[in-house]
Design a protein around this motif. Structure first.
Motif, PDB file in Angstrom:
ATOM      1  N   ARG A  93     106.880  -7.390   5.441  1.00 25.06           N
ATOM      2  CA  ARG A  93     107.885  -8.265   4.825  1.00 25.06           C
ATOM      3  C   ARG A  93     107.229  -9.501   4.212  1.00 25.06           C
ATOM      4  O   ARG A  93     107.608  -9.943   3.117  1.00 25.06           O
ATOM      5  CB  ARG A  93     108.899  -8.696   5.893  1.00 25.06           C
ATOM      6  CG  ARG A  93     110.041  -9.546   5.358  1.00 25.06           C
ATOM      7  CD  ARG A  93     110.811  -8.819   4.271  1.00 25.06           C
ATOM      8  NE  ARG A  93     111.924  -9.622   3.782  1.00 25.06           N
ATOM      9  CZ  ARG A  93     112.599  -9.369   2.681  1.00 25.06           C
ATOM     10  NH1 ARG A  93     112.265  -8.309   1.933  1.00 25.06           N
ATOM     11  NH2 ARG A  93     113.605 -10.136   2.309  1.00 25.06           N
ATOM     12  N   ASP A 119     105.671  -8.496   0.989  1.00 14.42           N
ATOM     13  CA  ASP A 119     106.686  -8.350  -0.057  1.00 14.42           C
ATOM     14  C   ASP A 119     107.129  -9.705  -0.589  1.00 14.42           C
ATOM     15  O   ASP A 119     107.299  -9.895  -1.802  1.00 14.42           O
ATOM     16  CB  ASP A 119     107.893  -7.588   0.500  1.00 14.42           C
ATOM     17  CG  ASP A 119     107.560  -6.134   0.814  1.00 14.42           C
ATOM     18  OD1 ASP A 119     106.543  -5.639   0.283  1.00 14.42           O
ATOM     19  OD2 ASP A 119     108.303  -5.510   1.608  1.00 14.42           O
ATOM     20  N   ARG A 146     106.004  -4.644  10.613  1.00 15.79           N
ATOM     21  CA  ARG A 146     107.170  -4.929   9.772  1.00 15.79           C
ATOM     22  C   ARG A 146     107.148  -6.369   9.271  1.00 15.79           C
ATOM     23  O   ARG A 146     107.472  -6.644   8.114  1.00 15.79           O
ATOM     24  CB  ARG A 146     108.454  -4.657  10.556  1.00 15.79           C
ATOM     25  CG  ARG A 146     108.676  -3.181  10.871  1.00 15.79           C
ATOM     26  CD  ARG A 146     110.013  -2.939  11.535  1.00 15.79           C
ATOM     27  NE  ARG A 146     111.108  -3.300  10.649  1.00 15.79           N
ATOM     28  CZ  ARG A 146     112.392  -3.263  10.985  1.00 15.79           C
ATOM     29  NH1 ARG A 146     112.731  -2.864  12.216  1.00 15.79           N
ATOM     30  NH2 ARG A 146     113.324  -3.588  10.114  1.00 15.79           N
TER      31      ARG A 146
END
Length: 628
Positions: free
Chosen positions: A198, A201, A194
């Motif tokens: 992230r 992104d 995760r």
């Protein structure tokens, strides 16, 4: 299959137990040693010592396989329990060792191995108990030994029940621990995934935000870098430094981490500079059948671009060492001739060379062509200047050598004229006298005059021979050194000067052995002849001459000739070895060439000459030669 985390936990527990067991076992062994001695059971001490040593080996040998170390620990524990049972009967210590062995089998291996160890321990208890109960084995008197089969079977059942329960509990605990560790690992992997997602992104968002002004920024940076490159390259004069700077600037400006600059050499392209991440390109030389893209750019005079080099069938295996994706080769043109190729590569997939990149690369290759031409012209000018400087320096050296030779020739002519005049005058005078008066002269007078003519002729021959030797020393090139047989050389010198030694009633003494030295035997013989003949001429009456050598020092051997003459003043010593100088002309039957020749010979052989003298105390002439 157990997780890696559980394996790591077992490893840590094994390390801790082996270290603690090694230290505590050694302390217990030292503490109980007096008891073993007092009770007279010292013969079982080696068993405990072996077990403790095995623990130390396992504690220190962390590179040994895990199973080997765990099995050694189990075996040492079982060995200690067996020793207790065999020597002391059914003691608490013996049962404790066997319980520990069974539990460690589950802890370090698995339930199956633990169960096997438990059964082996029960059989051990039954076997030893049976031998004690039936009287086949007697333990030490100071411990209890009255046991029966009921006690043995009860002990075995209790041992099996308690230890089996403990093993089951340990196995369940390990299973729960393994499950917990796997869950923790899975949660950590999910969290990392995760975080990575992230982060990716955020990076995409940042790239999107910067994309709007990137083209303008890149263009401005390109113009600035191009200007700085122009100044930097024009100031660099060393070709290797120049080419390396070109590659570094090109990769920076065009955002290509891989770069090389090849210069054309006939039918080959030779790598003269490359980025540090491609060391395998140093000195690479490629023909047309190898670097096809580079040669296509060179022959066509136009850039050649490939978006996916790794998938191209004509790629070179050499570049598979690095992850090159897009490539662009720009020819370096001077007029209509290709001087080389600037090859750039990018690693990121999809990061191809755009039309703007190609235009920038062409401008850069044109700049490189100008700089290379400037460097070529500069190198040509520097080479011509250096050649002229070398010619001028050679002319200066020749002029200096010629001047020195002219000076020597002037002094040489003066000396030869002076030294040859005396014997030549004597020869002419005695010859004319014999021609006019030989009929009136008796035989003895004629014999004396002929002897004088003979001596004058010998003197002239000696002078001419030394002049030839001097000329030979001047003309000779590098000398091939050889190990000198100084005793043989001295024997030759003594034979050559035998008539002078006899005439002057001189004594000549030397050492029984000579230190080894390097030189050229014929020349060294002439040095000794000059020194000894001078000692015969200028020594005492009669001359007492000693010759010898000092022990080697500093890589050289010092040889010397010592006489008992009147000595030489300090002012005369300074002029002694100058060319064509002669001292005491009234006493000298020789000429002014000898010591000058000695100086030139010894210097040619890599040594030096010297003299030590005081008025009234004689003189010592010396020369040095390299030690053998």
């Amino acid at each position: 299959m157990e997780s890696r985390s559980l394996q790591q936990a077992r490893e840590r527990i094994l390390k801790a137990l082996t270290r603690a067991g090694a230290v505590l076992g050694l302390l217990a062994l030292l503490f109980t040693l007096p008891s073993f001695i007092a009770e007279g059971v010292l013969h079982i001490f080696p068993v405990y010592l072996v077990a403790v040593c095995a623990l130390w080996v396992m504690a220190l040998g962390q590179n040994l396989p895990y199973r080997l170390r765990a099995a050694t620990l189990l075996f040492s524990t079982y060995l200690l329990g067996l020793t207790e049972l065999l020597n002391f009967g059914y003691t608490v210590d013996g049962h404790a060792y066997l319980i520990a062995c069974a539990l460690l089998g589950v802890l370090f291996f698995n339930q199956r191995i633990g169960t096997a160890i438990l059964l082996a321990n029960i059989l051990t208890l039954l076997g030893i108990g049976g031998m004690i109960a039936t009287g086949r084995f007697v333990v030490w008197e100071f411990l209890f030994r009255d046991i029966n089969w009921v006690m043995i079977i009860d002990t075995a059942v209790i041992f099996f029940s308690v230890v089996g329960a403990l093993q089951f509990g340990v196995a369940v605990l390990l299973t729960q621990l393994d499950t917990a560790l796997q869950d923790e690992r899975q949660l950590r992997d999910q969290l990392e995934a995760r975080v990575e997602e992230r982060t990716r992104d955020l990076a995409l968002a940042r790239d999107a935000a910067l994309a709007t002004g990137r083209e303008v920024t890149e263009q401005r940076a390109y113009m600035t870098a191009l200007y700085e490159t122009t100044l930097d390259l024009l100031n660099r004069r060393q070709m290797d430094d120049l080419l390396q700077s070109i590659v570094e600037r090109a990769t920076l400006i065009l955002n290509a981490p891989y770069g090389e600059l090849m210069i054309r050499d006939g039918d080959a392209l030779v790598v003269r500079a490359h980025t540090a991440n491609q060391p395998f390109l140093k000195g690479d030389r490629v023909g047309r059948h190898e670097a096809r893209i580079s040669w296509q750019a060179c022959d066509s005079g136009q850039p050649v671009v490939l978006d996916d080099y790794a998938a191209w069938v004509g790629r070179r295996d050499l570049y598979m060492k690095v992850a090159i994706s897009a490539v662009a080769d720009f020819p370096i043109m001077i007029g209509d001739h290709c001087q080389g190729v600037l090859a750039l590569g990018r690693a990121a997939k999809g990061h191809v060379f755009t039309a703007q990149d190609i235009r920038q690369g062409q401008l850069f290759s044109q700049l490189i062509a100008l700089v290379l031409e400037n460097a070529r012209l500069y190198d040509t000018a520097q080479r011509e200047i250096a050649e002229r400087a070398e010619v001028e320096l050679a002319l200066q050296r020749s002029a200096q050598e010629l001047q020195a030779q002219n000076s020597d020739l002037d002094a040489f002519g003066h000396t030869v004229a002076h030294d040859l005049k005396t014997p030549l005058t004597a020869i002419i005078g005695y010859s004319q006298l014999l021609q006019l008066l030989h009929r009136k002269m008796d035989a003895d007078a004629i014999e004396r005059d002929l002897q004088s003519i003979l001596m004058a002729g010998r003197k002239m021959t000696t002078i001419i021979n030394e002049l030839l030797l001097l000329a030979n020393v001047r003309r000779s090139g590098p000398i091939s050194y050889e190990r000198l047989d100084m005793a043989t050389i001295i024997a030759e010198v003594t034979a050559r000067l035998a008539h002078l030694i006899t005439e002057s009633q001189a004594t000549l003494s030397g050492p029984p052995a000579w230190p080894a030295a390097l030189g050229y035997a014929p020349w060294v013989e002439e040095v000794w002849v000059n020194y000894v003949s001078n000692a015969l001429k200028y020594g005492g009456t009669p001359p007492q001459i000693r010759i010898g050598a000092d022990p080697p020092a500093g890589g050289f051997v010092r040889f010397w000739v010592r006489d008992n003459g009147a000595g030489i003043s300090g002012a005369q010593q300074e002029l002694l070895f100058n060319a064509f100088t002669r001292l005491q002309p009234a006493r000298a039957d020789g000429h002014g060439l000898g010591l000058s020749i000695v100086s030139r010979i010894v210097e040619k052989l890599g040594g030096s000459v010297g003299v030590e003298s005081r008025l009234g105390e004689g003189s010592t002439f010396s020369f040095t030669l390299p030690v053998a």
